[in-house]
Design a protein around this motif. Structure first.
Motif, PDB file in Angstrom:
ATOM      1  N   ARG A  41       0.840  -1.199   0.000  1.00  0.00           N
ATOM      2  CA  ARG A  41       0.000   0.000   0.000  1.00  0.00           C
ATOM      3  C   ARG A  41       0.876   1.250   0.000  1.00  0.00           C
ATOM      4  O   ARG A  41       1.933   1.283   0.619  1.00  0.00           O
ATOM      5  N   LYS A  42       0.417   2.274  -0.696  1.00  0.00           N
ATOM      6  CA  LYS A  42       1.184   3.507  -0.869  1.00  0.00           C
ATOM      7  C   LYS A  42       1.660   4.073   0.474  1.00  0.00           C
ATOM      8  O   LYS A  42       2.796   4.513   0.604  1.00  0.00           O
ATOM      9  N   GLU A  43       0.805   4.033   1.475  1.00  0.00           N
ATOM     10  CA  GLU A  43       1.164   4.591   2.778  1.00  0.00           C
ATOM     11  C   GLU A  43       2.234   3.785   3.512  1.00  0.00           C
ATOM     12  O   GLU A  43       2.823   4.267   4.476  1.00  0.00           O
ATOM     13  N   LYS A  87       4.885   2.232   1.746  1.00  0.00           N
ATOM     14  CA  LYS A  87       6.056   2.098   0.869  1.00  0.00           C
ATOM     15  C   LYS A  87       7.331   2.654   1.510  1.00  0.00           C
ATOM     16  O   LYS A  87       8.379   2.012   1.471  1.00  0.00           O
TER      17      LYS A  87
END
Length: 176
Positions: free
Chosen positions: A132-134, A136
């Motif tokens: 998930r982007k958060e 990374k």
């Protein structure tokens, strides 16, 4: 290749499966070294050999990966070892190949791990590289300080019972 080797290979192909439930039994150092040798022998595009492996065995780090890797949620931390597969992007010169060749090469490594682990009676499962982007930045800080391309992970552990092996499609179903 003699008939005995062919028979053994196709036997391994027929029983190979993804294993997400692992026992407390340990993978031996000899078995692990044989898996590593299978990685070393993996084919790669243009013989680049650009896939690098980061073994993770510490309980705290495995638990962290269980949270960070979307496909490993709630089971990955129980593996004895998690092999993170990274591509050294310096090996891929053409901009066209940079989008897919690293994943292709990691797929070859993954298949060799599956075949070797199956032959050794070691359970294995591939985990896609979806983070998930958060999460990374957290993943890169802890597991990828060189900022290589993360291509996926392989979870390994001794079998705990038999996992379900879904049926494969009929031979005629593979043709387009």
């Amino acid at each position: 290749m003699d008939a005995e080797v062919r028979c053994a290979l196709f036997g391994i192909l027929r029983v190979r499966k993804s294993q997400r439930i692992f026992s407390e039994a340990e993978i031996t150092e000899v078995e692990l070294n044989q898996v590593y040798e299978a990685i070393r022998l993996s084919p790669s595009s243009c013989n680049r050999q650009a896939i690098l492996v980061k073994p993770v065995t510490e309980e705290r780090e495995k638990a962290e990966l269980d949270c960070l890797l979307v496909g490993g949620k709630n089971w990955l931390g129980r593996a004895q070892i998690i092999l993170l597969l990274f591509a050294d992007m310096l090996a891929y010169k053409s901009p066209i190949e940079r989008d897919f060749m690293p994943y292709l090469d990691a797929g070859f490594v993954g298949e060799n791990v599956y075949l070797a682990a199956t032959a050794l009676n070691v359970g294995v499962c591939f985990v896609n590289p979806n983070i998930r982007k958060e999460n990374k930045v957290r993943f890169d800080k802890q597991f990828n300080p060189r900022r290589l391309l993360f291509c996926g992970a392989m979870a390994l552990g001794k079998y705990a019972g038999q996992s379900h092996r879904p049926p494969k499609r009929e031979l005629k179903g593979i043709f387009y």
